[in-house]
Design a protein around this motif. Structure first.
Motif, PDB file in Angstrom:
ATOM      1  N   VAL A  13       0.860  -1.185   0.000  1.00  0.00           N
ATOM      2  CA  VAL A  13       0.000   0.000   0.000  1.00  0.00           C
ATOM      3  C   VAL A  13       0.892   1.229   0.000  1.00  0.00           C
ATOM      4  O   VAL A  13       1.768   1.369   0.854  1.00  0.00           O
ATOM      5  N   VAL A  14       0.674   2.102  -0.987  1.00  0.00           N
ATOM      6  CA  VAL A  14       1.447   3.333  -1.098  1.00  0.00           C
ATOM      7  C   VAL A  14       0.490   4.519  -1.110  1.00  0.00           C
ATOM      8  O   VAL A  14      -0.699   4.385  -1.404  1.00  0.00           O
ATOM      9  N   GLY A  15       1.021   5.681  -0.789  1.00  0.00           N
ATOM     10  CA  GLY A  15       0.210   6.890  -0.796  1.00  0.00           C
ATOM     11  C   GLY A  15       1.002   8.030  -0.203  1.00  0.00           C
ATOM     12  O   GLY A  15       2.103   7.843   0.326  1.00  0.00           O
ATOM     13  N   PRO A  16       0.447   9.235  -0.262  1.00  0.00           N
ATOM     14  CA  PRO A  16       1.158  10.403   0.275  1.00  0.00           C
ATOM     15  C   PRO A  16       1.431  10.261   1.763  1.00  0.00           C
ATOM     16  O   PRO A  16       0.745   9.525   2.479  1.00  0.00           O
ATOM     17  N   THR A  17       2.425  10.988   2.245  1.00  0.00           N
ATOM     18  CA  THR A  17       2.739  11.014   3.667  1.00  0.00           C
ATOM     19  C   THR A  17       1.515  11.459   4.462  1.00  0.00           C
ATOM     20  O   THR A  17       0.844  12.430   4.093  1.00  0.00           O
ATOM     21  N   GLY A  18       1.217  10.735   5.542  1.00  0.00           N
ATOM     22  CA  GLY A  18       0.108  11.111   6.406  1.00  0.00           C
ATOM     23  C   GLY A  18      -1.262  10.778   5.878  1.00  0.00           C
ATOM     24  O   GLY A  18      -2.269  11.281   6.396  1.00  0.00           O
ATOM     25  N   CYS A  19      -1.346   9.903   4.880  1.00  0.00           N
ATOM     26  CA  CYS A  19      -2.655   9.634   4.283  1.00  0.00           C
ATOM     27  C   CYS A  19      -3.460   8.574   5.021  1.00  0.00           C
ATOM     28  O   CYS A  19      -4.638   8.362   4.724  1.00  0.00           O
TER      29      CYS A  19
END
Length: 265
Positions: free
Chosen positions: A36-42
């Motif tokens: 799982v990837v995504g922006p910081t703090g998402c």
């Protein structure tokens, strides 16, 4: 997990609810490696804590091999959790850290130590069992933590950016170590990372989350790259580069949204 929403009280907004995750659905098949990837703090770690049974969602449900999971009933006992920071006990030697879980389960010490020595060998630490964590390098401590987790034979591995603090060379070595160990018995893996290259190199699928608040999956990409893989070599292939461009295309606007919100905040 199905239609999971997680809300928290926001003290900065006088108790108003902050929605970290909204209506998120994520399924992992038996033996599948999903990153799982995504922006910081998402909210990546929030989802992992829900999967671990450490956090009850405000709405939605979680099932583990067909059985409902609730934090009120205890942690997910089918899962092993590898944290971003070392969860090693500094007063215990390497071997004693590795076998701690077995001893807590009542396994006789001689049997536990025999299994511990075998796992030290499997992660490349044979002969280092008498060292304390502070006497080991960062990579050695990560190998120790991996043995500590896998010795309990969990059906699911939950991994929260476990290699992020390592230098590039050690990180790639640890990624290959993980893939080699995973290939031996194919546990289900939910792997959280901010590094898209790492996600693609390791995984069968990559799930992309939107920027928070109210994060949710916005993309689910199959990684159709051959196994076994060397994480350094696979990064150079045209198929890898094409997939990276595709997934980054789905991520880019979300990363920019998160960056702008952090600047304003």
């Amino acid at each position: 997990m199905a239609n999971v929403t997680c809300r928290f009280a926001d003290r900065d907004r006088k108790g108003e609810a902050y929605t970290a995750v909204a209506d998120a659905t994520l399924t992992i098949e038996v033996g599948e490696f999903v990153s799982v990837v995504g922006p910081t703090g998402c909210g990546k770690s929030t989802l992992l804590n829900v999967a671990a049974g450490l956090l009850d969602p405000s709405a939605g449900s979680v099932e583990v091999f067909g059985q409902p999971l609730r934090a009120a009933d205890g942690v997910n006992r089918r899962a092993g959790y590898m944290f971003q920071a070392d969860a090693l006990m500094p007063w215990r030697t390497g071997i004693d850290n590795v076998v701690a879980g077995l001893e807590f389960r009542g396994v006789p010490r001689a049997e536990a130590r025999a299994q511990g020595e075998e796992w030290l060998r499997r992660v490349g630490l044979a002969g280092f069992g008498d060292r304390y964590p502070h006497q080991m390098s960062g990579g050695m401590r990560k190998r120790l933590a991996l043995a500590q987790t896998l010795i309990l034979s969990p059906d699911i591995l939950l991994m929260d950016e476990p290699f992020s603090a390592l230098d590039v060379q050690t990180r790639q070595l640890m990624e290959n170590e993980l893939l080699d160990l995973w290939a031996q018995d194919r546990k289900s893996v939910l792997f959280i990372t901010h590094d898209l290259e790492e996600a693609i190199a390791l995984s069968d699928r990559v799930v992309v989350l939107s920027a928070g608040p109210a994060t949710r999956p916005i993309g689910d990409f199959k990684v159709d790259l051959p196994r076994p893989r060397d994480v350094q070599e696979i990064r150079m292939t045209p198929a890898f580069l094409a997939l990276h461009r595709e997934i980054w295309g789905a991520m880019k606007q979300e990363v920019l949204k998160a960056y702008q919100r952090q600047k304003v905040g």
